[in-house]
Motif scaffolding. Sequence first.
Motif: not given
Length: 307
Positions: A67-68, A72-73, A78-79, A163-165
Amino acid sequence: MTAGMLLRMLALAMIWGGSFLFMRIAVPEFGTGFTASGRIALSALVLFAFLRLQGLNLDWRRHWRGYAWIGALSAGVPFVLFAYMARHLPAGYSAVLNATVPLFAVLLGWYLQRRRPSLSKLAGVVVGLAGVVTIARFGTVTLTAATMFAFVAGLLAAALYALGAAELKRLFGGTDPVVTATGSQIGAALLLSPLLFGNLPTHLPPVAPGLALVALGLVCTALAFVVYFRLLRDAGPERATTVTFLVPVFAQVWGALFLHEAITAAVVVGLGLVLLAVMLVFEKLRWPQRRAALAAAALAPCAGGDK
């Protein structure tokens, strides 16, 4: 796709397009760190309440590292980058850079999975980069060190989203999307908690920036996640992701209406190129295939006669 699905897609594009407007209002008052972390904290609280109402379980002890990492990704870093961009670039610019996520997804898939993209996808990457260069070079923003870094920050945020996806699919491919969304938002909120508590406002903020921050957390993040997950379930991922086409359009409209941001010919051309690139990446332009199919059909009788 039903009329209800189309309405939800339109509402989602309007909400996500509005997020860039709200950042432009909130960041000058609250700063980059507090805007990004406050948005995530509000979203995490609302999504956790929604999760409990649904009777779902995070299994936090087992998956907290995932989850962390995903948080982060897909949200935390990004935010922060987009909040920084809001100081230096118009809302429409940020939305166009955000729309390059599918382009980076193609490049990451090629590099990480050794999956050679189709000609349409490669063309989309080239056209999308041309669109970004057009806006950066010929748009209304003066190119300085700060604005150039803002463009780089936007592209980096888009690459992290992509990358997060990919990581989300690898780590939580079979998990309920509401669970992964909530867990990742909580993970991101914990990671950015130093920015939240280290940048607390020293005075009561004006109404407009405060409402913009609340809208970012509750509407543009928490509510948008719920709407998007329902759209994914009902319409499928391919149709649902076409919302990417509409977000920059609404961001340009909201920026022009409420912040009086100029929409120049260069911005329109650059936006058009990025939207065309996204369509190429999603392989929505079928005319070459249709032309080939018609040609094959026309030649079929001749081939039969030769036999």
